[in-house]
Design a protein around this motif. Structure first.
Motif, PDB file in Angstrom:
ATOM      1  N   PRO A   1       0.821  -1.222   0.000  1.00 11.48           N
ATOM      2  CA  PRO A   1       0.000   0.000   0.000  1.00 11.48           C
ATOM      3  C   PRO A   1       0.848   1.263   0.000  1.00 11.48           C
ATOM      4  O   PRO A   1       1.872   1.350   0.689  1.00 11.48           O
ATOM      5  CB  PRO A   1      -0.801  -0.118   1.308  1.00 11.48           C
ATOM      6  N   ALA A   2       0.414   2.260  -0.777  1.00 11.88           N
ATOM      7  CA  ALA A   2       1.161   3.508  -0.880  1.00 11.88           C
ATOM      8  C   ALA A   2       1.313   4.184   0.482  1.00 11.88           C
ATOM      9  O   ALA A   2       2.355   4.767   0.780  1.00 11.88           O
ATOM     10  CB  ALA A   2       0.464   4.447  -1.860  1.00 11.88           C
ATOM     11  N   LYS A   3       0.278   4.108   1.324  1.00 13.64           N
ATOM     12  CA  LYS A   3       0.336   4.753   2.632  1.00 13.64           C
ATOM     13  C   LYS A   3       1.444   4.159   3.495  1.00 13.64           C
ATOM     14  O   LYS A   3       2.131   4.880   4.231  1.00 13.64           O
ATOM     15  CB  LYS A   3      -1.006   4.619   3.355  1.00 13.64           C
ATOM     16  N   VAL A   4       1.644   2.851   3.416  1.00 18.33           N
ATOM     17  CA  VAL A   4       2.690   2.187   4.195  1.00 18.33           C
ATOM     18  C   VAL A   4       4.060   2.719   3.781  1.00 18.33           C
ATOM     19  O   VAL A   4       4.915   3.030   4.624  1.00 18.33           O
ATOM     20  CB  VAL A   4       2.622   0.659   4.007  1.00 18.33           C
ATOM     21  N   ILE A   5       4.261   2.849   2.478  1.00 18.84           N
ATOM     22  CA  ILE A   5       5.547   3.339   1.989  1.00 18.84           C
ATOM     23  C   ILE A   5       5.757   4.793   2.389  1.00 18.84           C
ATOM     24  O   ILE A   5       6.832   5.181   2.857  1.00 18.84           O
ATOM     25  CB  ILE A   5       5.640   3.181   0.463  1.00 18.84           C
ATOM     26  N   ARG A   6       4.712   5.617   2.237  1.00 15.90           N
ATOM     27  CA  ARG A   6       4.842   7.038   2.606  1.00 15.90           C
ATOM     28  C   ARG A   6       5.148   7.209   4.083  1.00 15.90           C
ATOM     29  O   ARG A   6       5.969   8.043   4.470  1.00 15.90           O
ATOM     30  CB  ARG A   6       3.555   7.792   2.229  1.00 15.90           C
ATOM     31  N   ASP A   7       4.495   6.412   4.924  1.00 16.23           N
ATOM     32  CA  ASP A   7       4.761   6.500   6.364  1.00 16.23           C
ATOM     33  C   ASP A   7       6.200   6.136   6.681  1.00 16.23           C
ATOM     34  O   ASP A   7       6.853   6.761   7.528  1.00 16.23           O
ATOM     35  CB  ASP A   7       3.815   5.568   7.141  1.00 16.23           C
ATOM     36  N   LEU A   8       6.700   5.118   6.000  1.00 21.34           N
ATOM     37  CA  LEU A   8       8.076   4.700   6.236  1.00 21.34           C
ATOM     38  C   LEU A   8       9.068   5.770   5.784  1.00 21.34           C
ATOM     39  O   LEU A   8      10.095   5.994   6.422  1.00 21.34           O
ATOM     40  CB  LEU A   8       8.356   3.383   5.514  1.00 21.34           C
ATOM     41  N   LEU A   9       8.729   6.458   4.704  1.00 26.26           N
ATOM     42  CA  LEU A   9       9.611   7.496   4.190  1.00 26.26           C
ATOM     43  C   LEU A   9       9.600   8.757   5.042  1.00 26.26           C
ATOM     44  O   LEU A   9      10.601   9.471   5.125  1.00 26.26           O
ATOM     45  CB  LEU A   9       9.217   7.860   2.748  1.00 26.26           C
ATOM     46  N   THR A  10       8.468   9.040   5.692  1.00 22.74           N
ATOM     47  CA  THR A  10       8.334  10.316   6.409  1.00 22.74           C
ATOM     48  C   THR A  10       8.397  10.194   7.926  1.00 22.74           C
ATOM     49  O   THR A  10       8.702  11.179   8.612  1.00 22.74           O
ATOM     50  CB  THR A  10       7.009  11.004   6.032  1.00 22.74           C
ATOM     51  N   ASN A  11       8.125   8.994   8.453  1.00 21.42           N
ATOM     52  CA  ASN A  11       8.024   8.851   9.915  1.00 21.42           C
ATOM     53  C   ASN A  11       9.054   7.897  10.516  1.00 21.42           C
ATOM     54  O   ASN A  11       8.964   7.578  11.700  1.00 21.42           O
ATOM     55  CB  ASN A  11       6.610   8.360  10.292  1.00 21.42           C
ATOM     56  N   ASN A  12      10.004   7.451   9.726  1.00 18.45           N
ATOM     57  CA  ASN A  12      10.980   6.489  10.207  1.00 18.45           C
ATOM     58  C   ASN A  12      12.352   7.156  10.269  1.00 18.45           C
ATOM     59  O   ASN A  12      12.867   7.622   9.244  1.00 18.45           O
ATOM     60  CB  ASN A  12      11.003   5.266   9.285  1.00 18.45           C
ATOM     61  N   THR A  13      12.943   7.223  11.455  1.00 16.31           N
ATOM     62  CA  THR A  13      14.193   7.963  11.643  1.00 16.31           C
ATOM     63  C   THR A  13      15.347   7.451  10.777  1.00 16.31           C
ATOM     64  O   THR A  13      16.013   8.252  10.102  1.00 16.31           O
ATOM     65  CB  THR A  13      14.611   7.946  13.131  1.00 16.31           C
ATOM     66  N   PRO A  14      15.651   6.135  10.744  1.00 11.15           N
ATOM     67  CA  PRO A  14      16.748   5.669   9.883  1.00 11.15           C
ATOM     68  C   PRO A  14      16.521   5.991   8.408  1.00 11.15           C
ATOM     69  O   PRO A  14      17.463   6.321   7.685  1.00 11.15           O
ATOM     70  CB  PRO A  14      16.766   4.159  10.122  1.00 11.15           C
ATOM     71  N   THR A  15      15.269   5.912   7.964  1.00 14.23           N
ATOM     72  CA  THR A  15      14.968   6.228   6.568  1.00 14.23           C
ATOM     73  C   THR A  15      15.253   7.692   6.281  1.00 14.23           C
ATOM     74  O   THR A  15      15.895   8.037   5.280  1.00 14.23           O
ATOM     75  CB  THR A  15      13.492   5.920   6.241  1.00 14.23           C
ATOM     76  N   LYS A  16      14.794   8.577   7.150  1.00  7.18           N
ATOM     77  CA  LYS A  16      15.017  10.011   6.949  1.00  7.18           C
ATOM     78  C   LYS A  16      16.512  10.343   6.991  1.00  7.18           C
ATOM     79  O   LYS A  16      16.992  11.185   6.226  1.00  7.18           O
ATOM     80  CB  LYS A  16      14.247  10.810   8.002  1.00  7.18           C
ATOM     81  N   GLU A  17      17.253   9.672   7.859  1.00 13.99           N
ATOM     82  CA  GLU A  17      18.696   9.908   7.940  1.00 13.99           C
ATOM     83  C   GLU A  17      19.388   9.443   6.665  1.00 13.99           C
ATOM     84  O   GLU A  17      20.294  10.120   6.151  1.00 13.99           O
ATOM     85  CB  GLU A  17      19.274   9.186   9.156  1.00 13.99           C
ATOM     86  N   PHE A  18      18.959   8.297   6.147  1.00 18.01           N
ATOM     87  CA  PHE A  18      19.539   7.821   4.888  1.00 18.01           C
ATOM     88  C   PHE A  18      19.280   8.812   3.763  1.00 18.01           C
ATOM     89  O   PHE A  18      20.180   9.124   2.971  1.00 18.01           O
ATOM     90  CB  PHE A  18      18.967   6.459   4.496  1.00 18.01           C
ATOM     91  N   ILE A  19      18.050   9.315   3.669  1.00 16.38           N
ATOM     92  CA  ILE A  19      17.694  10.232   2.589  1.00 16.38           C
ATOM     93  C   ILE A  19      18.555  11.490   2.647  1.00 16.38           C
ATOM     94  O   ILE A  19      19.076  11.953   1.623  1.00 16.38           O
ATOM     95  CB  ILE A  19      16.195  10.581   2.651  1.00 16.38           C
ATOM     96  N   LEU A  20      18.747  12.041   3.845  1.00 13.37           N
ATOM     97  CA  LEU A  20      19.596  13.227   3.985  1.00 13.37           C
ATOM     98  C   LEU A  20      21.034  12.934   3.559  1.00 13.37           C
ATOM     99  O   LEU A  20      21.664  13.724   2.851  1.00 13.37           O
ATOM    100  CB  LEU A  20      19.566  13.723   5.434  1.00 13.37           C
ATOM    101  N   GLU A  21      21.560  11.792   3.978  1.00 16.71           N
ATOM    102  CA  GLU A  21      22.936  11.431   3.635  1.00 16.71           C
ATOM    103  C   GLU A  21      23.077  11.171   2.138  1.00 16.71           C
ATOM    104  O   GLU A  21      24.071  11.549   1.506  1.00 16.71           O
ATOM    105  CB  GLU A  21      23.366  10.202   4.426  1.00 16.71           C
ATOM    106  N   HIS A  22      22.075  10.522   1.570  1.00 19.91           N
ATOM    107  CA  HIS A  22      22.145  10.206   0.139  1.00 19.91           C
ATOM    108  C   HIS A  22      22.092  11.478  -0.701  1.00 19.91           C
ATOM    109  O   HIS A  22      22.836  11.615  -1.680  1.00 19.91           O
ATOM    110  CB  HIS A  22      20.997   9.269  -0.242  1.00 19.91           C
ATOM    111  N   LYS A  23      21.264  12.432  -0.313  1.00 22.50           N
ATOM    112  CA  LYS A  23      21.191  13.681  -1.055  1.00 22.50           C
ATOM    113  C   LYS A  23      22.501  14.461  -0.940  1.00 22.50           C
ATOM    114  O   LYS A  23      22.936  15.111  -1.899  1.00 22.50           O
ATOM    115  CB  LYS A  23      20.016  14.532  -0.559  1.00 22.50           C
TER     116      LYS A  23
END
Length: 209
Positions: free
Chosen positions: A148-170
């Protein structure tokens, strides 16, 4: 690194389109139009698109999409398929990890967003590169794995390791992504690992952060 090429002749376009297949070339062209348009719309709605930002040399979306599409296929042929064929001696399938990794590389080499003074907007280009990569991984998850799209969006916006990875990758995209074409293969593995991280929303490790 030499300055990015701005002019592409009709002959160059036709030759490359013929080499990769006209239907495939046009399909990716339409995707680039969608990716650029969705990124601009989303960024403006979030207030993260600078007032002075524009597409390279005032290109319209169709022109910018064609520009990026040309170099996507050029790099795919020269620095993905050719390299893998030399090492495997067989037919090369360009999966969604290779597509995402190559497009991030192309965006950060040819930098489609600048401003009214022709100054490159490196942060905005990094955001766009990752936006496209996410669109590709999203599409795979939604179409092939029924997550489900909502599950993926929640993981991208509400998960600390995911957000940290995105910042580092950018940050990596802004500073290191165009160092050498073989970085595509390193980035491909990054895309694969990131995909594995959020492809199974039932994994209890996600709820532990």
């Amino acid at each position: 690194m030499s300055n990015p090429k701005l002019e592409i002749s009709e002959e160059e376009l036709l030759n490359l389109s013929s080499k990769v297949g006209h239907e495939k070339f046009l399909k990716r062209q339409k995707e680039f139009v969608f990716w650029i348009d969705s990124f601009i719309s989303t960024s403006k709605s979030k207030g993260t698109f600078p007032d002075t930002a524009r597409l390279l040399h005032n290109m319209n979306i169709e022109e910018a999409a064609l520009y990026l599409n040309y170099f996507y296929w050029l790099w795919t042929e020269e620095f993905v398929k050719k390299v893998l064929k030399d090492s495997t001696n067989g037919e090369v399938k360009v999966n969604h990890y290779k597509i995402a990794a190559t497009i991030e590389f192309v965006v950060m080499k040819y930098l489609p967003f600048d401003d009214e003074k022709n100054e490159v907007l490196k942060n905005l280009n990094g955001d766009f590169a990752f936006h496209v990569a996410l669109q590709i991984l999203f599409a795979w998850n939604l179409e092939k794995e029924n997550i489900p799209a909502k599950v993926i969006r929640d993981l991208l916006t509400n998960n600390t390791p995911t957000k940290e990875f995105i910042l580092e990758h950018k940050t990596w995209l802004r500073h290191h992504a165009i160092a050498h074409q073989y970085v595509i293969f390193s980035n491909m593995q990054t895309m694969r690992l990131f995909h594995y991280w959020f492809r199974d929303p039932k994994d209890e490790t996600f709820s532990s952060y």
